[in-house]
Design a protein around this motif. Structure first.
Motif, short mmCIF file in Angstrom:
data_model
loop_
_atom_site.label_atom_id
_atom_site.label_comp_id
_atom_site.label_asym_id
_atom_site.label_seq_id
_atom_site.Cartn_x
_atom_site.Cartn_y
_atom_site.Cartn_z
N ASP A 78 4.80 3.74 -6.38
CA ASP A 78 5.19 2.27 -6.81
C ASP A 78 6.24 1.97 -7.38
OD1 ASP A 78 1.90 0.53 -7.03
OD2 ASP A 78 2.17 2.53 -6.14
N TRP A 79 6.96 2.81 -8.22
CA TRP A 79 8.03 2.43 -8.82
C TRP A 79 9.07 2.70 -7.96
CZ3 TRP A 79 12.52 5.47 -9.52
CH2 TRP A 79 13.63 5.03 -10.61
N PHE A 80 9.02 3.42 -6.98
CA PHE A 80 10.04 3.51 -5.92
C PHE A 80 10.13 2.47 -4.93
CE2 PHE A 80 11.54 4.51 -1.62
CZ PHE A 80 12.80 5.12 -1.89
N ALA A 81 8.96 1.99 -4.57
CA ALA A 81 8.75 0.98 -3.84
C ALA A 81 9.04 -0.53 -4.22
CB ALA A 81 7.08 0.86 -3.21
N LEU A 82 8.75 -0.63 -5.58
CA LEU A 82 9.19 -1.85 -6.44
C LEU A 82 10.67 -2.08 -6.29
CD1 LEU A 82 6.76 -1.96 -9.44
CD2 LEU A 82 6.84 -3.63 -7.63
N ARG A 83 11.34 -1.11 -6.37
CA ARG A 83 12.81 -1.07 -6.31
C ARG A 83 13.43 -1.54 -4.99
NH1 ARG A 83 11.17 -0.04 -10.61
NH2 ARG A 83 12.41 0.13 -12.59
N THR A 84 12.41 -0.92 -3.71
CA THR A 84 13.09 -1.00 -2.47
C THR A 84 12.93 -2.37 -1.93
OG1 THR A 84 12.35 1.11 -2.01
CG2 THR A 84 12.53 -0.18 -0.23
N SER A 112 -8.54 2.64 1.85
CA SER A 112 -7.66 2.43 0.69
C SER A 112 -6.43 1.44 0.83
CB SER A 112 -6.84 3.85 0.44
OG SER A 112 -6.19 4.40 1.76
N ALA A 113 -6.09 1.16 2.23
CA ALA A 113 -4.94 0.31 2.49
C ALA A 113 -5.51 -1.23 1.83
CB ALA A 113 -4.69 0.18 3.72
N PHE A 114 -6.68 -1.34 1.99
CA PHE A 114 -7.41 -2.66 1.70
C PHE A 114 -7.84 -2.78 0.20
CE2 PHE A 114 -10.84 -5.51 0.74
CZ PHE A 114 -10.36 -6.74 1.25
N THR A 115 -8.41 -1.72 -0.11
CA THR A 115 -9.21 -1.84 -1.64
C THR A 115 -7.81 -1.50 -2.38
OG1 THR A 115 -9.50 0.68 -1.21
CG2 THR A 115 -11.09 -1.01 -0.87
N ILE A 140 5.83 0.54 1.83
CA ILE A 140 6.73 1.62 1.31
C ILE A 140 5.96 2.85 0.96
CG2 ILE A 140 8.67 1.94 -0.34
CD1 ILE A 140 9.50 0.57 2.15
N THR A 141 4.85 2.55 0.04
CA THR A 141 4.16 3.81 -0.49
C THR A 141 3.47 4.58 0.53
OG1 THR A 141 2.11 2.14 -0.81
CG2 THR A 141 3.77 2.53 -2.78
N GLY A 142 2.87 3.60 1.52
CA GLY A 142 2.25 4.56 2.67
C GLY A 142 3.35 5.18 3.54
N LEU A 143 4.70 4.61 3.58
CA LEU A 143 5.63 5.30 4.38
C LEU A 143 6.16 6.66 3.40
CD1 LEU A 143 7.79 5.45 6.48
CD2 LEU A 143 9.24 4.09 4.89
N THR A 144 6.13 6.52 2.15
CA THR A 144 6.47 7.69 1.37
C THR A 144 5.31 8.81 1.47
OG1 THR A 144 7.51 6.38 -0.38
CG2 THR A 144 6.84 8.43 -1.19
N PHE A 145 4.10 8.39 1.59
CA PHE A 145 2.96 9.18 1.72
C PHE A 145 3.22 10.11 2.98
CE2 PHE A 145 -1.39 10.04 3.83
CZ PHE A 145 -1.69 10.85 2.60
N TRP A 146 3.34 9.37 4.31
CA TRP A 146 3.61 9.93 5.53
C TRP A 146 4.65 10.91 5.70
CZ3 TRP A 146 -0.32 10.78 8.28
CH2 TRP A 146 -1.62 9.92 8.06
#
Length: 362
Positions: A78-84, A112-115, A140-146
């Motif tokens: 999340d920290w990374f995504a917020l700055r992105t 989890s994408a919805f909840t 962005i968080t999903g992209l980091t995961f994949w």
């Protein structure tokens, strides 16, 4: 190629990708239920309980530490995504709260994408983020995961293709080629985003998000690898002592099973993850392995879920109390203003009347 585009267009217009995803999830869950039933129908519950209680306390403590480190790493998603997405004003403590609660609740409830997105919106909306901002953040968080999965799974399959064969039943050489292809695709993506800024549009509203450049993408990959490595390490220390299994081989099996559970959208990958692990590790006795899986669920799913529910409950209680206090303060301020206005309107009248009474007396 034209036929393929026409077919995918027909699927999108007539069936819908969401419907296809639901059908695929149900198929995966159905297969997992059948496999679990066949593998566990002769299980001895007493031996499973012995495996649970017989695990060394230091192993459980070490696994809990690895799980805590994994959730700590998730906060940087999340920290990374917020700055992105251009929202650096949101403090890290808020990102950590949103990340921990959204993943803990999303992992256990499923979809989890919805909840997880709903929990994130509840937290980030207090800092001025709208629904589209949260959707970008989730992307962005999903992209980091994949990206992390592609990296660690590609490396693992390339080094230990036999471990992947236990899951997908493909020849080791085919799995090694798959691993090399994953790493090649990952390298190509890093080069692609590094050549120039890449902006993509997503969703019906066609909102856009700028993808991280090559350096930031490498940071994404590193975050994902560290997260998955801690999860696999927790599983490794809980595994039965015998027979020995190579950590990389177990990591490949564990991540493959995790991805299957994620694709099923079942709560915590329940049934799907467990079936994949039991099928891929036939060298272990079922009861001790099942005990290790139950311990991992307790540490990675149940305990964080309970903590997240408590945190969200306390937060909502504090916010509700704060709103009531604010409403009471606003009511008092309004009453004071009305009283002041009334006094101000009455005072000039009394001043005007005093000279008139004096004149009447004189």
């Amino acid at each position: 190629m034209n036929r393929l585009k026409a077919f995918t267009g027909w699927l999108r217009d007539r069936v819908g990708w969401h419907t296809l995803g639901l059908v695929a999830s149900l198929i995966i869950i159905g297969i997992a239920v059948v496999v679990l039933y066949e593998m566990l129908k002769n299980i001895r519950p007493a031996e499973v309980f012995d495996a649970l209680t017989g695990t060394d306390p230091w192993r459980v403590a070490l696994a809990a530490l690895f799980v805590a480190c994994a959730y700590f790493t998730l906060t940087f998603y999340d920290w990374f995504a917020l700055r992105t997405i251009g929202k650096p004003h949101v403090p890290y403590r808020t990102a950590a709260l949103a990340s921990f609660t959204s993943y803990s609740i999303g992992h256990n409830i499923g979809f989890s994408a919805f909840t997880g997105g709903t929990v994130r919106y509840r937290i980030y909306s207090a800092h001025g983020l709208g629904a589209i901002d949260v959707a970008k953040l989730c992307f962005i968080t999903g992209l980091t995961f994949w990206l992390g999965n592609m990296a660690i799974l590609g490396l693992g399959i390339t080094v230990e293709p036999w471990a992947a064969s236990a899951v997908d039943h493909l020849p080791p050489w085919v799995n090694r080629l798959i691993g090399i292809a994953l790493l090649t695709a990952l390298g190509g993506y890093v080069v692609w985003v590094g050549l120039k800024p890449r902006r993509i549009g997503i969703g019906e509203g066609h909102w856009t998000v700028t993808l991280p450049g090559s350096r930031l993408t490498l940071a994404q990959i590193a975050i994902g690898i560290v997260d998955l490595s801690f999860c696999a390490a927790a599983m490794y220390v809980l595994m039965p002592q015998t027979p020995f299994i190579d950590p990389i081989a177990l990591g490949v099996v564990f991540i493959s099973a995790t991805l299957l559970g994620f694709a099923s959208h079942a709560p915590g990958g329940l049934g799907v993850f467990d079936a994949a692990m039991l099928v891929a590790l036939p060298q272990f006795e079922k009861e001790p392995l099942l005990g290790a899986l139950l311990l991992l669920r307790l540490l990675y799913y149940v305990t964080p879920f309970a903590i997240a529910l408590i945190i969200m409950g306390v937060r909502e209680l504090l916010l509700s109390r704060k709103r009531r206090r604010q409403a009471l303060a606003d009511t008092l301020d309004e009453a004071l203003h009305q009283a002041a206005a009334t006094d101000g309107a009455a005072e000039p009248t009394s001043l005007d009347e005093r000279p008139a009474s004096r004149r009447a007396a004189g």
